[in-house]
Design a protein around this motif. Sequence first.
Motif, PDB file in Angstrom:
ATOM      1  N   UNK A   1       0.835  -1.215   0.000  1.00 51.82           N
ATOM      2  CA  UNK A   1       0.000   0.000   0.000  1.00 51.82           C
ATOM      3  C   UNK A   1       0.867   1.263   0.000  1.00 51.82           C
ATOM      4  N   UNK A   2       1.859   1.274  -0.869  1.00 51.66           N
ATOM      5  CA  UNK A   2       2.744   2.425  -0.996  1.00 51.66           C
ATOM      6  C   UNK A   2       2.595   3.014  -2.394  1.00 51.66           C
ATOM      7  N   UNK A   3       2.725   4.316  -2.503  1.00 53.76           N
ATOM      8  CA  UNK A   3       2.582   4.949  -3.813  1.00 53.76           C
ATOM      9  C   UNK A   3       3.826   4.709  -4.659  1.00 53.76           C
ATOM     10  N   UNK A   4       3.658   4.551  -5.956  1.00 58.59           N
ATOM     11  CA  UNK A   4       4.823   4.358  -6.821  1.00 58.59           C
ATOM     12  C   UNK A   4       5.833   5.499  -6.733  1.00 58.59           C
ATOM     13  N   UNK A   5       5.380   6.721  -6.432  1.00 62.02           N
ATOM     14  CA  UNK A   5       6.297   7.853  -6.336  1.00 62.02           C
ATOM     15  C   UNK A   5       7.150   7.791  -5.079  1.00 62.02           C
ATOM     16  N   UNK A   6       6.563   7.324  -3.972  1.00 58.68           N
ATOM     17  CA  UNK A   6       7.304   7.259  -2.714  1.00 58.68           C
ATOM     18  C   UNK A   6       8.215   6.039  -2.646  1.00 58.68           C
ATOM     19  N   UNK A   7       7.850   4.979  -3.337  1.00 57.65           N
ATOM     20  CA  UNK A   7       8.574   3.716  -3.192  1.00 57.65           C
ATOM     21  C   UNK A   7      10.085   3.821  -3.389  1.00 57.65           C
TER      22      UNK A   7
ATOM     23  N   UNK B   1      12.198  -6.253  -1.743  1.00 60.17           N
ATOM     24  CA  UNK B   1      11.768  -7.058  -2.889  1.00 60.17           C
ATOM     25  C   UNK B   1      10.527  -6.470  -3.549  1.00 60.17           C
ATOM     26  N   UNK B   2      10.502  -5.147  -3.684  1.00 54.02           N
ATOM     27  CA  UNK B   2       9.425  -4.512  -4.411  1.00 54.02           C
ATOM     28  C   UNK B   2       8.270  -4.064  -3.534  1.00 54.02           C
ATOM     29  N   UNK B   3       7.162  -3.764  -4.189  1.00 53.97           N
ATOM     30  CA  UNK B   3       6.014  -3.197  -3.474  1.00 53.97           C
ATOM     31  C   UNK B   3       4.717  -3.558  -4.188  1.00 53.97           C
ATOM     32  N   UNK B   4       3.619  -3.366  -3.476  1.00 55.88           N
ATOM     33  CA  UNK B   4       2.287  -3.349  -4.069  1.00 55.88           C
ATOM     34  C   UNK B   4       1.655  -2.008  -3.746  1.00 55.88           C
ATOM     35  N   UNK B   5       1.037  -1.355  -4.726  1.00 54.05           N
ATOM     36  CA  UNK B   5       0.293  -0.121  -4.430  1.00 54.05           C
ATOM     37  C   UNK B   5      -1.049  -0.469  -3.781  1.00 54.05           C
ATOM     38  N   UNK B   6      -1.762   0.550  -3.386  1.00 55.92           N
ATOM     39  CA  UNK B   6      -3.127   0.307  -2.892  1.00 55.92           C
ATOM     40  C   UNK B   6      -3.967  -0.244  -4.034  1.00 55.92           C
ATOM     41  N   UNK B   7      -4.662  -1.339  -3.764  1.00 54.17           N
ATOM     42  CA  UNK B   7      -5.482  -2.002  -4.783  1.00 54.17           C
ATOM     43  C   UNK B   7      -6.880  -2.249  -4.217  1.00 54.17           C
ATOM     44  N   UNK B   8      -7.675  -1.188  -4.063  1.00 51.27           N
ATOM     45  CA  UNK B   8      -9.006  -1.380  -3.460  1.00 51.27           C
ATOM     46  C   UNK B   8      -9.890  -2.340  -4.237  1.00 51.27           C
TER      47      UNK B   8
END
Length: 460
Positions: free
Chosen positions: A154-160, A176-183
Motif C-alpha cells: 500500500x505504498x505509492x509508486x512515487x514514494x517507493x 523485494x518490491x512493493x504493491x500499491x493500494x489495490x481497493x
Amino acid sequence: MNPYPRFLLTAPFSGAGKTTVTCGILQALGRRGLETAAFKCGPDYVDPLFHAKAMGIACRNLDPFFCEGSRLSFLLQKNARGKDISVLEGVMGYYDGIGGDSLQASTFEVARRTQTPGVLVVPCQGISFSAVALAEGFLRHQSPSFLQGIILNQVSPMLYPRLQAAIERELSLPVFGYLPSLPEVDFPSRDLGLIPPQELPHIQSKLERLAKQAEQTLDLDGLISLAKTAPPLADIPSPIPPAAPDRPTIAVARDAAFCFHYADNLSLLQDLGADPVYFSPLEDTSLPEPCDGIWLGGGYPERFAAQLSENTAMCSSIRSAWQRGIPFVAEGGGFLYLHRDIRDRDGNTYPLAGVFPGTAYPAGKLQDFGYWTLTARQDGLLCRKGESIRCHEFHTWASDVPGEAFLAQKPHRSRHRLCAHVSPSGYAGFPHLYLYANPSFAARFVQACREICQQRSCPL
C-alpha cells in the motif's frame, strides 16, 4: 543443492496485507510455470482457501503449537517434496505467540524451527519514512531474526524508490518490491475472518489482477533467489505406520456450509489407508455408498441453516448413521449440525440432524477462542481416558449441550472447562482437531472405519 527452496511472508500485525501479497506471489509464480507448495502458519482455516484458489492446490498448515519436536519440519518436507519452491504465510504479527508475552506458536518460531528466511510485509498506508523504523524494530528484536528482506504494501509508486533506498541504506536489507493500494482486489472480512473465496464474486479476476501487479512491481527473481538460500532440511522419517490392506471409505462433508478442513488431516487419513469421498449436506439427499465413517468439519452451517434444515433426507441419513454406530467425527460447525435445532440472529429456529437434544444459538461474540489441550475423561472412539490432543476453537455460535467428555485447558493459563461428546463410535464438539498433534487419534478412527469396512465385505 537445496531440495526445499522456501521463504516466509510475515508482517508487523494482522491486516497488513499478508494474504493479498501471498496470493499475488503464488499466482505470479504459477504463471512462470513453477510447481509451488503453499503453507499457512498457525491454525487458520480460511486463508488456506485463498492459497488453494490462487494455485489450485491444497494449502497446508504449519503450526508449532500442534507439532512439537521434528514433526513441523516433517510436514514441511512431506508437502514440499518435489516442488520448485515453497511459500509460507505467517499468522498475526511476526512475534505474536500464545498468551501475549510468549514467542511460542508465533510465525517467528516457525521460521526458527524450519530455518526459513523471512520477508517482512510492511504496510505503508498512513506512514512514510516511519516504515524504516518499524522494519528496524522487527529486525533487531531477536537475533537472529531470520528476516532477510522487505516488501512494502500500500505504498505509492512515487514514494517507493525513496523508501526502498532508505531501508537498504539504513538496514542493509533488500527490498523485494512493493504493491500499491489495490481497493479493487480487497478481500472483505466478517466475524470469522476473511470471507471464503467461494463466496466472493469475481474472485479469479481479482487474483489475476494481483498476479499482474506482482509481476510488475515485486522482485520475483529476488524472492526465488532468496528461497534458494534456505538451508537443507534433515530427512525426518514418517511417524505414520504402513497402512493395512483394507481401505475404508470415509464420507467427508464439503460444501459452502462445511469448508473448514485441515488438508493434512485428510492426507493423514489417506496415509493410514482410508479413502475420503466428499458429499454435500446442502445438496445431497443421502450419504455416499459405501460409507464406513463420517467426518463433519467446520464451516458456516448457521449461514445456511434454512437450506440444511429443508434437506430433511440428509438430516435423517446423518442421524441414522450416528445411531447405527458408524464411526463419526463432528467438529465445530459439524457439531452444530448435529443439534436438534439452530437459532439464527433473527430468532428463527431451524430443525437439524437431531443427534443431540439441544439448541445451537448465536452468542454474539467469539466463544472459547484459541488453542486448547483436550484430555479425555472417558474412553471413546478416538482415544482412551487420560490421553490428550492439542486443538483450536473459532466460533461465535454456542450450544446448550456442549458436552463434558474432555477437559479443555488453556496453554499458560489456569482457564479450563469441560466440552465435547464421545461414544465408542463418535466424537462431537466445538474443538477442531489437528490429527498430527496426536496421530493415534487418526489411527483409531481409521481402524474403527476399517472394522465397518470388513463387516460390509464379509457379512454374516
